[in-house]
Motif scaffolding. Structure first.
Motif, PDB file in Angstrom:
ATOM      1  N   TRP A  69      -7.925   4.588  13.186  1.00  0.00           N
ATOM      2  CA  TRP A  69      -8.699   5.085  12.214  1.00  0.00           C
ATOM      3  C   TRP A  69      -9.813   6.815  12.545  1.00  0.00           C
ATOM      4  O   TRP A  69      -9.428   7.860  10.934  1.00  0.00           O
ATOM      5  CB  TRP A  69      -9.372   4.294  11.661  1.00  0.00           C
ATOM      6  CG  TRP A  69     -10.455   4.364  10.175  1.00  0.00           C
ATOM      7  CD1 TRP A  69     -11.520   4.490  10.342  1.00  0.00           C
ATOM      8  CD2 TRP A  69      -9.790   4.304   8.465  1.00  0.00           C
ATOM      9  NE1 TRP A  69     -11.924   4.037   9.025  1.00  0.00           N
ATOM     10  CE2 TRP A  69     -11.019   4.563   8.474  1.00  0.00           C
ATOM     11  CE3 TRP A  69      -8.232   4.617   8.709  1.00  0.00           C
ATOM     12  CZ2 TRP A  69     -11.085   4.800   6.861  1.00  0.00           C
ATOM     13  CZ3 TRP A  69      -8.402   4.437   6.773  1.00  0.00           C
ATOM     14  CH2 TRP A  69      -9.668   4.634   6.383  1.00  0.00           C
ATOM     15  N   ASN A 125      -3.544  -3.266   7.637  1.00  0.00           N
ATOM     16  CA  ASN A 125      -1.824  -3.324   7.233  1.00  0.00           C
ATOM     17  C   ASN A 125      -0.907  -2.923   8.628  1.00  0.00           C
ATOM     18  O   ASN A 125       0.669  -2.837   8.936  1.00  0.00           O
ATOM     19  CB  ASN A 125      -1.864  -1.688   6.821  1.00  0.00           C
ATOM     20  CG  ASN A 125      -2.517  -2.138   5.032  1.00  0.00           C
ATOM     21  OD1 ASN A 125      -0.935  -2.901   4.901  1.00  0.00           O
ATOM     22  ND2 ASN A 125      -3.100  -2.593   4.333  1.00  0.00           N
ATOM     23  N   ILE A 184      -8.833  -2.283   5.723  1.00  0.00           N
ATOM     24  CA  ILE A 184      -8.035  -1.967   5.380  1.00  0.00           C
ATOM     25  C   ILE A 184      -6.383  -1.632   5.738  1.00  0.00           C
ATOM     26  O   ILE A 184      -5.845  -1.996   5.999  1.00  0.00           O
ATOM     27  CB  ILE A 184      -7.537  -1.556   3.204  1.00  0.00           C
ATOM     28  CG1 ILE A 184      -8.254  -2.011   2.580  1.00  0.00           C
ATOM     29  CG2 ILE A 184      -6.063  -0.758   2.814  1.00  0.00           C
ATOM     30  CD1 ILE A 184      -8.879  -1.184   0.785  1.00  0.00           C
ATOM     31  N   TYR A 185      -6.932  -0.617   6.489  1.00  0.00           N
ATOM     32  CA  TYR A 185      -5.959   0.091   7.074  1.00  0.00           C
ATOM     33  C   TYR A 185      -5.783  -0.849   8.409  1.00  0.00           C
ATOM     34  O   TYR A 185      -4.607  -0.783   8.850  1.00  0.00           O
ATOM     35  CB  TYR A 185      -6.661   1.258   7.350  1.00  0.00           C
ATOM     36  CG  TYR A 185      -6.214   2.657   8.529  1.00  0.00           C
ATOM     37  CD1 TYR A 185      -4.545   2.667   8.228  1.00  0.00           C
ATOM     38  CD2 TYR A 185      -6.062   1.834  10.014  1.00  0.00           C
ATOM     39  CE1 TYR A 185      -3.913   4.150   9.229  1.00  0.00           C
ATOM     40  CE2 TYR A 185      -5.507   2.709  11.315  1.00  0.00           C
ATOM     41  CZ  TYR A 185      -4.680   3.299  10.717  1.00  0.00           C
ATOM     42  OH  TYR A 185      -3.604   4.532  11.365  1.00  0.00           O
ATOM     43  N   ILE A 191       0.692  -1.247  -0.010  1.00  0.00           N
ATOM     44  CA  ILE A 191       0.010   0.254   0.009  1.00  0.00           C
ATOM     45  C   ILE A 191       0.820   1.116   0.074  1.00  0.00           C
ATOM     46  O   ILE A 191       0.687   2.455  -0.296  1.00  0.00           O
ATOM     47  CB  ILE A 191      -0.801   0.205   0.880  1.00  0.00           C
ATOM     48  CG1 ILE A 191      -2.065   1.325   1.275  1.00  0.00           C
ATOM     49  CG2 ILE A 191      -0.380   0.189   2.577  1.00  0.00           C
ATOM     50  CD1 ILE A 191      -3.215   0.684   2.014  1.00  0.00           C
ATOM     51  N   LYS A 226      -8.301  12.332   4.487  1.00  0.00           N
ATOM     52  CA  LYS A 226      -8.092  10.622   3.649  1.00  0.00           C
ATOM     53  C   LYS A 226      -8.401  11.778   2.032  1.00  0.00           C
ATOM     54  O   LYS A 226      -7.885  10.724   1.508  1.00  0.00           O
ATOM     55  CB  LYS A 226     -10.092   9.964   3.173  1.00  0.00           C
ATOM     56  CG  LYS A 226      -9.620   8.832   4.105  1.00  0.00           C
ATOM     57  CD  LYS A 226     -10.890   7.779   3.730  1.00  0.00           C
ATOM     58  CE  LYS A 226     -10.954   7.189   2.343  1.00  0.00           C
ATOM     59  NZ  LYS A 226     -11.839   6.196   2.068  1.00  0.00           N
ATOM     60  N   VAL A 282      -5.796   4.626  -4.585  1.00  0.00           N
ATOM     61  CA  VAL A 282      -5.719   3.835  -3.929  1.00  0.00           C
ATOM     62  C   VAL A 282      -6.785   4.544  -2.317  1.00  0.00           C
ATOM     63  O   VAL A 282      -6.936   4.355  -1.578  1.00  0.00           O
ATOM     64  CB  VAL A 282      -4.192   3.780  -3.203  1.00  0.00           C
ATOM     65  CG1 VAL A 282      -4.232   2.866  -2.221  1.00  0.00           C
ATOM     66  CG2 VAL A 282      -3.748   2.752  -4.736  1.00  0.00           C
ATOM     67  N   HIS A 301      -2.397  10.224   0.410  1.00  0.00           N
ATOM     68  CA  HIS A 301      -1.901  10.415  -0.828  1.00  0.00           C
ATOM     69  C   HIS A 301      -0.643  11.418  -0.963  1.00  0.00           C
ATOM     70  O   HIS A 301       0.783  11.472  -1.168  1.00  0.00           O
ATOM     71  CB  HIS A 301      -2.732  10.224  -2.395  1.00  0.00           C
ATOM     72  CG  HIS A 301      -3.159  11.168  -2.748  1.00  0.00           C
ATOM     73  ND1 HIS A 301      -4.563  11.395  -1.577  1.00  0.00           N
ATOM     74  CD2 HIS A 301      -3.513  11.554  -4.160  1.00  0.00           C
ATOM     75  CE1 HIS A 301      -4.971  12.818  -2.537  1.00  0.00           C
ATOM     76  NE2 HIS A 301      -4.876  13.220  -3.594  1.00  0.00           N
ATOM     77  N   THR A 359      -8.889   3.271   0.138  1.00  0.00           N
ATOM     78  CA  THR A 359      -9.045   2.779   1.798  1.00  0.00           C
ATOM     79  C   THR A 359      -9.510   3.153   2.712  1.00  0.00           C
ATOM     80  O   THR A 359     -10.655   3.840   3.023  1.00  0.00           O
ATOM     81  CB  THR A 359      -7.390   3.833   2.040  1.00  0.00           C
ATOM     82  OG1 THR A 359      -6.604   3.494   1.165  1.00  0.00           O
ATOM     83  CG2 THR A 359      -7.465   2.866   3.241  1.00  0.00           C
ATOM     84  N   ASN A 360     -10.381   1.838   3.556  1.00  0.00           N
ATOM     85  CA  ASN A 360     -11.317   1.554   3.927  1.00  0.00           C
ATOM     86  C   ASN A 360     -11.100   1.319   5.983  1.00  0.00           C
ATOM     87  O   ASN A 360      -9.597   1.060   5.802  1.00  0.00           O
ATOM     88  CB  ASN A 360     -12.056   1.317   3.721  1.00  0.00           C
ATOM     89  CG  ASN A 360     -12.016  -0.492   3.479  1.00  0.00           C
ATOM     90  OD1 ASN A 360     -10.687  -1.009   3.683  1.00  0.00           O
ATOM     91  ND2 ASN A 360     -12.709  -0.730   2.716  1.00  0.00           N
TER      92      ASN A 360
END
Length: 284
Positions: free
Chosen positions: A192, A172, A168-169, A147, A201, A160, A205, A164-165
């Motif tokens: 989160w 990881n 997934i977080y 990721i 969010k 991505v 990136h 991402t939710n």
């Protein structure tokens, strides 16, 4: 501890027209410890160890711009250079003249930029000692997660970030712990929540470009560590799957005045996974 309780410990400080969430605790007559946190989390990483740290130090920790409860502007570079500018201006506003500097993960690159300026006497701040924890300053040795690679790529990163939710977080973050049972669902939900807070969010990136900067400024930042005379303590979780133990070993060769301390059977977040062992090494 939940996010609201953590937020109530701090305040928002205006730095260059942006609000920076800052916690300032402990006796102001004591030595000051400033902390630079990692990615993609926040100052909340230190909630387990803050009470012990505050017994010895005045502790100042802030959320970098784009993280936690600090502002997350859309039109912003999120360069590590600017994160260093923000940290230094914050400390200046708080009247700091002499500090111990502690950094983890992403924060280690902000720290090396500050050390580069310190070496050249470009800042009016005395750094009495440096503490480095599990950071991929030697990015060429880092074992980046899939990721992370996708988020640093200019083509894939925006999509991505959108996809991402929380599941997934959660996956990881758990995967960088040595003992997956050491992180609770409540902790992950709070992490989160702080990532999503204030439309986080939409900027994640941009934050991920720090990986590219570690390549761009490699000579400046590794060069700063080779040049510095500041006594340095390297505290490293030995089983970190990202900032691997080889990085710590290399730092001991490059930094002139250092001591290395290992935390065995521990992953990327030693202050969360093994807080008692970690804090003893910091305070020793």
């Amino acid at each position: 501890m939940d996010s609201l309780e953590w937020k109530n410990k701090g305040k928002l400080v205006s730095i260059y027209n942006q609000r920076v969430f800052t916690i300032d605790v402990g006796n102001k007559e004591k030595e000051t410890l400033v902390i630079l946190h990692g990615y993609p989390t926040s100052s909340y990483d230190y909630y387990k160890v803050l009470p012990e740290l505050a017994k010895k130090y005045r502790v100042i920790i802030h959320d970098h711009l784009g993280f936690g409860f600090s502002d997350k502007p859309i039109e912003y570079s999120y360069s590590l250079i600017e994160q260093a500018d923000v940290a230094l201006e914050l400390w200046k506003q708080l009247g700091l003249k002499k500090v111990t500097l502690l950094a983890h993960d992403y924060g280690t690159s902000v720290a090396t930029e500050i050390i580069a300026r310190h070496n050249k006497q470009q800042i009016n701040l005395q750094i009495s000692s440096l503490i480095l924890c599990n950071g991929s300053m030697h990015i060429e040795l880092s074992k980046l997660r899939i990721i992370q690679k996708l988020l640093r790529n200019k083509i894939t990163r925006k999509w991505v970030a959108k996809l991402t939710n929380y599941p997934i977080y959660r996956k990881n973050i758990r995967n960088v712990y040595f003992d997956k049972n050491k992180v609770t669902n409540n902790e992950l939900q709070e992490m989160w929540y702080q990532l999503e807070h204030n439309n986080g969010k939409k900027v994640i990136h941009y934050l991920s470009n720090y990986i590219n900067e570690r390549y761009t400024f490699w000579h400046r930042w590794i060069g700063a560590l080779k040049e510095t005379q500041i006594p340095t303590k390297i505290i490293w979780a030995k089983n970190d799957p990202v900032a691997i133990d080889l990085i710590a070993g290399l730092l001991t060769i490059e930094i002139q005045n250092n001591e290395l301390f290992w935390i065995d059977k521990c992953g990327h977040f030693p202050m969360l996974e093994k807080p008692n062992e970690w804090v003893k090494l910091v305070l020793n």
